[in-house]
Design a protein around this motif. Structure first.
Motif, PDB file in Angstrom:
ATOM      1  N   ILE A  53       0.848  -1.214   0.000  1.00 55.68           N
ATOM      2  CA  ILE A  53       0.000   0.000   0.000  1.00 55.68           C
ATOM      3  C   ILE A  53       0.877   1.254   0.000  1.00 55.68           C
ATOM      4  O   ILE A  53       0.621   2.223  -0.737  1.00 55.68           O
ATOM      5  N   PHE A  54       1.923   1.234   0.850  1.00 57.40           N
ATOM      6  CA  PHE A  54       2.844   2.371   0.907  1.00 57.40           C
ATOM      7  C   PHE A  54       3.519   2.573  -0.447  1.00 57.40           C
ATOM      8  O   PHE A  54       3.670   3.702  -0.928  1.00 57.40           O
ATOM      9  N   GLU A  55       3.921   1.461  -1.093  1.00 61.81           N
ATOM     10  CA  GLU A  55       4.570   1.550  -2.408  1.00 61.81           C
ATOM     11  C   GLU A  55       3.642   2.183  -3.436  1.00 61.81           C
ATOM     12  O   GLU A  55       4.075   3.018  -4.266  1.00 61.81           O
ATOM     13  N   VAL A  56       2.370   1.803  -3.396  1.00 56.79           N
ATOM     14  CA  VAL A  56       1.422   2.336  -4.380  1.00 56.79           C
ATOM     15  C   VAL A  56       1.132   3.815  -4.139  1.00 56.79           C
ATOM     16  O   VAL A  56       1.013   4.614  -5.079  1.00 56.79           O
ATOM     17  N   MET A  62      12.402   7.208  -4.965  1.00 54.76           N
ATOM     18  CA  MET A  62      13.368   6.452  -4.153  1.00 54.76           C
ATOM     19  C   MET A  62      12.640   5.639  -3.075  1.00 54.76           C
ATOM     20  O   MET A  62      12.948   4.458  -2.854  1.00 54.76           O
ATOM     21  N   LEU A  63      11.665   6.293  -2.396  1.00 61.48           N
ATOM     22  CA  LEU A  63      10.904   5.563  -1.372  1.00 61.48           C
ATOM     23  C   LEU A  63      10.085   4.425  -2.001  1.00 61.48           C
ATOM     24  O   LEU A  63       9.917   3.356  -1.436  1.00 61.48           O
ATOM     25  N   LYS A  64       9.545   4.701  -3.206  1.00 62.89           N
ATOM     26  CA  LYS A  64       8.768   3.684  -3.886  1.00 62.89           C
ATOM     27  C   LYS A  64       9.639   2.470  -4.198  1.00 62.89           C
ATOM     28  O   LYS A  64       9.227   1.314  -4.055  1.00 62.89           O
ATOM     29  N   ASN A  69      11.194  -3.190  -2.736  1.00 56.10           N
ATOM     30  CA  ASN A  69      12.110  -4.238  -2.257  1.00 56.10           C
ATOM     31  C   ASN A  69      11.717  -4.748  -0.857  1.00 56.10           C
ATOM     32  O   ASN A  69      11.824  -5.936  -0.561  1.00 56.10           O
ATOM     33  N   ALA A  70      11.270  -3.813  -0.007  1.00 53.73           N
ATOM     34  CA  ALA A  70      10.984  -4.182   1.392  1.00 53.73           C
ATOM     35  C   ALA A  70       9.796  -5.131   1.514  1.00 53.73           C
ATOM     36  O   ALA A  70       9.739  -5.967   2.433  1.00 53.73           O
ATOM     37  N   ASN A 135      -4.518   7.705 -11.084  1.00 52.64           N
ATOM     38  CA  ASN A 135      -3.697   8.768 -10.514  1.00 52.64           C
ATOM     39  C   ASN A 135      -2.509   8.207  -9.733  1.00 52.64           C
ATOM     40  O   ASN A 135      -1.892   8.908  -8.944  1.00 52.64           O
ATOM     41  N   LEU A 136      -2.197   6.885  -9.928  1.00 48.76           N
ATOM     42  CA  LEU A 136      -1.121   6.216  -9.189  1.00 48.76           C
ATOM     43  C   LEU A 136       0.029   5.895 -10.129  1.00 48.76           C
ATOM     44  O   LEU A 136      -0.179   5.579 -11.305  1.00 48.76           O
ATOM     45  N   ARG A 137       1.253   5.944  -9.574  1.00 46.31           N
ATOM     46  CA  ARG A 137       2.439   5.565 -10.336  1.00 46.31           C
ATOM     47  C   ARG A 137       2.967   4.267  -9.719  1.00 46.31           C
ATOM     48  O   ARG A 137       3.312   4.209  -8.547  1.00 46.31           O
TER      49      ARG A 137
END
Length: 615
Positions: A53-56, A62-64, A69-70, A135-137
């Motif tokens: 969810i955080f990745e999306v 960089m955080l993405k 990976n995490a 609207n998401l990358r």
């Protein structure tokens, strides 16, 4: 389906995973190890979903990338925890050892290192592609060689766990099957979603369906926990109990097919669980084929309790069989439970007891017959002795009478030598008459013909008469003859004076006969409020302790040889003992070799102060 709905479903799946982990932790399940593995499984799912969810949602590239990976921390842990959970749930504890867990963790550790070092070698992913979804990358990747190795390892563990659960599903009854269905649904949906991620048109391209499918996983596990006590009633607990039973157990479904069987039942049947599970009971259980009436009995009532013989085993076995119905929560029949216990040893013991009882009954019958014959022989013997003694006493009395006439000079004066001969004849005749009288008395007592004639008599006059008769014999051997009469005794007693005299005379005769030096003492004393005693004490040869119990037996003497020093027939003390018992008294003996003997006769007494006495 819009990206907003996808994010909401992912959030629901994450919340369900964490809630299930908290729920299990708070419940402190009985199967603690299984519960901890379940919590680890749910936390791995939660980590995967939350980081995804955080990745999306995060905008910083960089955080993405770091989130991408995490999230594999949960992805690599999940297959291992699933397989271990499935093994524990089905009772395969070997995969819970530290060594096996470390072995299973080698691949996830290597995968984690390769992920974080991927820019150096591109083994996991060859390149990243940033895609725009609504609207998401979202990152998309081109997989490398190691990715497929990791995937194969993960799917092998997941499918191995599925296999263990599916195998358990086939052999588990009732609630366990519904638990297993919940678990299989929980893991199958994410697998299908993962395989079809790139093919699914129901979500925007680039969205990973696998975390989304964990919503179904959470719902299925919630259903299993709340509805069917998942983790509280795990098959591993069932296996530990059922397989350790000494009784055989077979579970039949509603179509009378075998769905479960424990080791003792397999031993009796001579077949493994794999050979009989799924088979009709009539075909798999040989004893039912040989005894079809058992099937009809339990089909009519649904219940059965009986004992059967299994002749096909070596040696043949006896079984105590109980059949009872199985019902679900709606009281509908779901099958039958067959429990049987090996009672061969009990049956053998019962057979031995029965055989022994037959032997005992036969032996008792033989003993009863022998006793009857012995009693008849004893009665005939007593009758014979009585008859013979009576026939002997008549001519013997004539011999004594004619001898006394001759000795009195009524047929002429006898020479000294003839007088001496006649004295010997008279002495021996009197001894023979005493023996005959003793045999008669003994025969009467044993035959139950001896009757006492209790009458009042003066005790001192009675004792003086006995003293006069025996003092001469004692003094003739040079013995002191002492007489004592307790003043506490009443002046008159009620008893059979003649039989009392016979008792005391026999005891005194024995005492004088076996005493060569010293004294013979007779004493009459008060014993208790209801009894009195006669004591005859001497300083004679004494009686060994080993022989004291035998002196009251018939025809028993301490010296039974013909050359014995002391004469006698061995009947005197036997008659004394029987007369004492006839008078409801007791006789005791105290003796020591070389120190003399004391005979004590204890008798009940009745005073007769107001009755006329007989001298």
């Amino acid at each position: 389906m819009s990206s907003t709905i996808v994010i909401m479903l992912l959030g629901l799946a994450a919340v369900l995973s964490v809630s299930l982990a908290i729920f299990v932790w708070q419940r402190r399940m009985a199967e603690r190890k299984l519960a901890l593995t379940f919590i680890a499984l749910m936390m791995a799912v939660a980590v995967w979903i939350f980081i995804y969810i955080f990745e999306v949602l995060v905008g910083d590239l960089m955080l993405k990338m770091m989130a991408h990976n995490a999230k594999f921390l949960g992805i690599v842990i999940l297959p291992v925890t699933w397989f271990v959970f499935a093994a524990q749930y089905t009772g395969i504890e070997v995969w819970s050892s530290r060594r096996r867990l470390l072995l299973l963790s080698v691949m996830p550790i290597i995968t984690t290192l390769i992920i974080w070092t991927n820019p150096l070698h591109n083994l996991m992913w060859q390149r990243y592609i940033l895609a725009q979804v609504d609207n998401l990358r979202i990152y998309q990747t081109v997989t490398g060689t190691y990715f497929w190795l990791h995937s194969v390892y993960s799917y092998v563990l997941i499918l191995a766990g599925d296999y263990l659960l599916f195998r358990q599903l086939l052999r588990s009854p009732g609630v366990y099957r519904r638990q297993l269905v919940a678990l299989l649904v929980a893991v199958t949906v994410p697998i299908i979603a993962n395989i079809n991620t790139i093919l699914a048109p129901v979500v925007p391209a680039g969205i990973d369906l696998t975390p989304l499918a964990f919503t179904v996983t959470g719902l299925a596990l919630t259903w299993g926990l709340l509805r069917y006590q998942l983790l509280d009633l795990a098959p591993m607990a069932r296996n530990a109990v059922i397989d350790s039973m000494t009784d055989g157990m077979i579970v039949l479904d509603s179509q009378e097919r075998i769905v479960d069987v424990n080791p003792p039942a397999q031993e009796i049947m001579g077949r493994t669980a794999a050979e009989v599970i799924g088979q009709p009971a009539v075909q798999a259980i040989g004893v039912l084929t040989q005894q079809p009436e058992l099937i009809e009995r339990y089909r009519k009532s649904g219940l059965l309790q009986t004992e059967i013989l299994v002749p096909t085993t070596e040696p043949p076995r006896y079984l105590d069989v109980r059949v009872s119905p199985l019902r679900d929560q709606q009281a509908r029949s779901t099958g039958h439970l067959i429990v049987f216990r090996d009672i061969t040893e009990r049956k053998q013991a019962e057979e031995q007891i029965r055989a022994q009882n037959e032997i005992l009954v036969k032996t008792n019958q033989e003993l009863a017959l022998a006793r009857k014959q012995a009693e008849l022989a004893a009665e005939l013997k007593n009758q014979f002795l009585a008859n013979v003694s009576h026939e002997l006493r008549t001519p013997l009395s004539a011999i004594i009478g004619y001898t006394e006439i001759q000795m009195a000079g009524m047929v002429g004066e006898l020479t000294p030598e003839l007088l001496r001969y006649q004295q010997r004849v008279l002495s021996n005749a009197e001894q023979l008459l005493g023996l005959i009288n003793s045999i008669l008395d003994l025969s009467k007592i044993e035959a139950g013909y001896m009757e006492l004639s209790p009458k009042p008599f003066k005790l001192r006059a009675w004792l003086n008469e006995i003293e006069t008769q025996n003092r001469i014999l004692a003094e003739k051997k040079g013995l002191r003859f002492e007489v004592e009469l307790d003043e506490q005794l009443p002046e008159m007693l009620v008893a059979d004076a003649a039989r009392l005299k016979q008792i005391l005379t026999n005891l005194l005769s024995n005492a004088i006969k076996f005493t060569d030096d010293g004294f013979v003492r007779v004493s009459l004393n008060r014993h208790t409020a209801d009894t009195w005693k006669m004591m005859v004490c001497d300083s004679g040869i004494g009686i060994p302790a080993a022989d004291q119990a035998a002196v009251f037996e018939e025809f028993r003497q301490l010296d039974g040889s013909f050359s014995r020093q002391y004469g006698g027939t061995g009947l005197g003390l036997a008659i004394v003992s029987k007369l004492v018992r006839l008078m409801k008294g007791a006789i005791q003996l105290q003796s020591e070799v070389g120190q003399g003997s004391t005979f004590i006769v204890i008798l009940p007494y009745a005073q007769a102060q107001a009755m006329p006495a007989t001298d």
